[in-house]
Design an enzyme around this catalytic site. Structure first.
Site, PDB file in Angstrom:
ATOM      1  N   TRP A  99       0.838  -1.208   0.000  1.00 29.20           N
ATOM      2  CA  TRP A  99       0.000   0.000   0.000  1.00 29.20           C
ATOM      3  C   TRP A  99       0.866   1.247   0.000  1.00 29.20           C
ATOM      4  O   TRP A  99       0.575   2.214  -0.709  1.00 29.20           O
ATOM      5  CB  TRP A  99      -0.967  -0.020   1.181  1.00 29.20           C
ATOM      6  CG  TRP A  99      -1.939  -1.157   1.096  1.00 29.20           C
ATOM      7  CD1 TRP A  99      -2.033  -2.218   1.951  1.00 29.20           C
ATOM      8  CD2 TRP A  99      -2.940  -1.388   0.079  1.00 29.20           C
ATOM      9  NE1 TRP A  99      -3.031  -3.070   1.534  1.00 29.20           N
ATOM     10  CE2 TRP A  99      -3.596  -2.595   0.396  1.00 29.20           C
ATOM     11  CE3 TRP A  99      -3.334  -0.675  -1.061  1.00 29.20           C
ATOM     12  CZ2 TRP A  99      -4.634  -3.106  -0.386  1.00 29.20           C
ATOM     13  CZ3 TRP A  99      -4.367  -1.189  -1.843  1.00 29.20           C
ATOM     14  CH2 TRP A  99      -5.002  -2.386  -1.507  1.00 29.20           C
ATOM     15  N   ASP A 166      -1.395   6.773   6.304  1.00 31.14           N
ATOM     16  CA  ASP A 166      -2.456   5.838   5.931  1.00 31.14           C
ATOM     17  C   ASP A 166      -2.668   4.928   7.139  1.00 31.14           C
ATOM     18  O   ASP A 166      -1.797   4.123   7.473  1.00 31.14           O
ATOM     19  CB  ASP A 166      -2.012   5.041   4.692  1.00 31.14           C
ATOM     20  CG  ASP A 166      -3.013   3.950   4.300  1.00 31.14           C
ATOM     21  OD1 ASP A 166      -4.017   3.751   5.009  1.00 31.14           O
ATOM     22  OD2 ASP A 166      -2.761   3.287   3.267  1.00 31.14           O
ATOM     23  N   LYS A 190     -11.644  -2.059   7.464  1.00 28.25           N
ATOM     24  CA  LYS A 190     -10.899  -2.911   8.383  1.00 28.25           C
ATOM     25  C   LYS A 190     -11.396  -2.733   9.819  1.00 28.25           C
ATOM     26  O   LYS A 190     -11.833  -3.690  10.417  1.00 28.25           O
ATOM     27  CB  LYS A 190      -9.402  -2.651   8.288  1.00 28.25           C
ATOM     28  CG  LYS A 190      -8.730  -3.358   7.103  1.00 28.25           C
ATOM     29  CD  LYS A 190      -8.613  -2.552   5.874  1.00 28.25           C
ATOM     30  CE  LYS A 190      -8.005  -3.330   4.713  1.00 28.25           C
ATOM     31  NZ  LYS A 190      -7.425  -2.431   3.728  1.00 28.25           N
TER      32      LYS A 190
HETATM   33  C1  LIG Z   1      -6.863  -2.035   2.527  1.00 35.44           C
HETATM   34  C2  LIG Z   1      -5.845  -0.968   2.516  1.00 35.44           C
HETATM   35  C3  LIG Z   1      -5.816   0.025   1.516  1.00 35.44           C
HETATM   36  C4  LIG Z   1      -6.761   0.025   0.341  1.00 35.44           C
HETATM   37  O1  LIG Z   1      -8.018   0.401   0.706  1.00 35.44           O
HETATM   38  P1  LIG Z   1      -9.165   0.612  -0.383  1.00 35.44           P
HETATM   39  O2  LIG Z   1     -10.266   1.156   0.453  1.00 35.44           O
HETATM   40  O3  LIG Z   1      -9.455  -0.720  -0.979  1.00 35.44           O
HETATM   41  O4  LIG Z   1      -8.689   1.568  -1.392  1.00 35.44           O
HETATM   42  C5  LIG Z   1      -4.856   1.011   1.613  1.00 35.44           C
HETATM   43  N1  LIG Z   1      -3.965   1.039   2.612  1.00 35.44           N
HETATM   44  C6  LIG Z   1      -3.958   0.099   3.589  1.00 35.44           C
HETATM   45  C7  LIG Z   1      -2.945   0.171   4.680  1.00 35.44           C
HETATM   46  C8  LIG Z   1      -4.897  -0.925   3.558  1.00 35.44           C
HETATM   47  O5  LIG Z   1      -4.891  -1.863   4.528  1.00 35.44           O
END
Ligand SMILES: *Cc1c(COP(=O)(O)O)cnc(C)c1O
Length: 355
Positions: A99, A166, A190
């Site tokens: 990511w 993030d 999540k």
């Molecule tokens: C799941 C995840 C993403 C992607 O998320 P989307 O909502 O599918 O775009 C980005 N960064 C991290 C750390 C993730 O766990």
């Protein structure tokens, strides 16, 4: 058979959040209408939005000067929204996984982007240390929890430039010192709610400094000014997120959540370290409390598929590792009860006895 949900995302939510969401779909607030068929500008939905934002700020103790917005497009849209809004000349990224690398790649379309450090040399199994954050950049971007590789940055680092994080997969898993960050963003699916919703916590003074034209829908200021209702927001995911936030508060907030998460993670890591069959893939000092990655030891490699079947026959769901790590990954987000961790450990111990 009882299912134990270790899915990486979308992932386990508190049962009462699912039930209350189902109820709101059938009959919202006793109105005789579904939440799906009322205006997002109605008094009833405005109350949902207001309470969700207020609880978001309360739980994370967000200081003044920051706004919380709900957005569509998932965390992946934030990979471009962050540089659109903040990158004038140069940005710095810490590469700790898939990511983080995607975010880095996206930013390159907006200016000069430097890689401060990377753990790609060891398949992202650790968090780089002793790197120097450049002081001539508009922001420094980190991914606090690396969902795929099972590593996590558990301290709020000091950065000489605005820190952008993030936190898709560890938001609300521990108290965070928001004042150390410029922007915190993530997808909801999540620890917060259904997919299709993203959040951003934005320090307002960082906005309005880039010279480029920002498309309306990608401009944080527009969403802040319009209370996340510039256009029709994802109403049902926001409702579910509100129920999760209520659940977090009712269960002692983030201090209590962190305590539980530490206990769950320790329990499982201790078993991985003890069990003769398994070995963890992440560096011990960087182990994630949310995504626990482990594989069969080389001498038991041929048992890999067998354990997966053994565990799924006993109700374990979603423990197959991501293809870039292999083996197993148990995602043990906030809503996963410690009983489920114990059930997985029981499987590991039973399987060990058979071999
Ligand atoms: C799941 C995840 C993403 C992607 O998320 P989307 O909502 O599918 O775009 C980005 N960064 C991290 C750390 C993730 O766990």
């Amino acid at each position: 058979m009882k299912k134990h949900n270790f899915n990486a995302g979308p992932s386990v939510l508190p049962r009462e959040v699912i039930e209350k969401t189902a109820q709101a779909v059938l009959d919202f607030n006793g109105s005789g209408l579904s939440i799906l068929e009322i205006s997002h500008r109605s008094k009833d939905f405005q109350a949902v939005m207001d309470e969700a934002i207020a609880l978001f700020k309360e739980l994370l103790e967000i200081p003044s000067g920051y706004s919380v917005v709900f957005l569509g497009g998932g965390a992946s849209l934030q990979f471009c929204m962050v540089p659109f809004n903040l990158l004038e000349k140069k940005a710095a990224y810490l590469l700790t996984g898939t990511w983080a690398s995607k975010a880095y790649k996206e930013a390159k379309g907006f200016g000069e982007v430097v890689e401060v450090a990377s753990s790609k040399d060891a398949n992202f199994s650790y968090i780089p240390k002793n790197y120097v954050i450049p002081t001539d950049v508009d922001y420094f971007h980190i991914t606090t929890n690396n969902t795929i590789f099972g590593t996590e940055i558990l301290t709020d680092i000091d950065s000489p430039v605005p820190l952008v994080a993030d936190m898709s997969s560890d938001i609300f898993s521990r108290p965070v010192d928001v004042s150390k960050y410029g922007v915190i963003y993530g997808g909801a699916q999540k620890n917060l709610g259904p997919a299709g919703l993203a959040f951003a916590i934005v320090k307002e003074e960082l906005l309005g400094k880039v010279s480029r034209h920002i498309p309306t829908m990608l401009d944080y200021r527009i969403h802040i000014e319009n209370g996340s209702m510039f256009n029709t927001p994802p109403v049902l995911p926001i409702y579910s997120a509100l129920e999760t936030l209520r659940w977090l508060k009712a269960n002692g907030g983030l201090v209590a959540m962190e305590k539980k998460n530490i206990a769950k993670a320790e329990l499982l890591y201790n078993e991985i370290d003890r069990n003769k069959l398994f070995v963890g893939t992440a560096a011990k000092e960087d182990r994630s409390r949310m995504n626990i990655c482990f594989v069969m030891k080389p001498e038991y490699q041929e048992l890999e598929a067998e354990f997966l079947k053994f565990a799924s026959d006993r109700g374990m769901v979603g423990i197959k590792g991501h293809r870039s790590v292999g083996g197993y990954r148990a995602s043990i987000y906030n809503a996963l009860p410690i009983e489920s961790v114990q059930a997985l450990i029981d499987c590991m111990q039973e399987f060990e006895k058979l071999h």
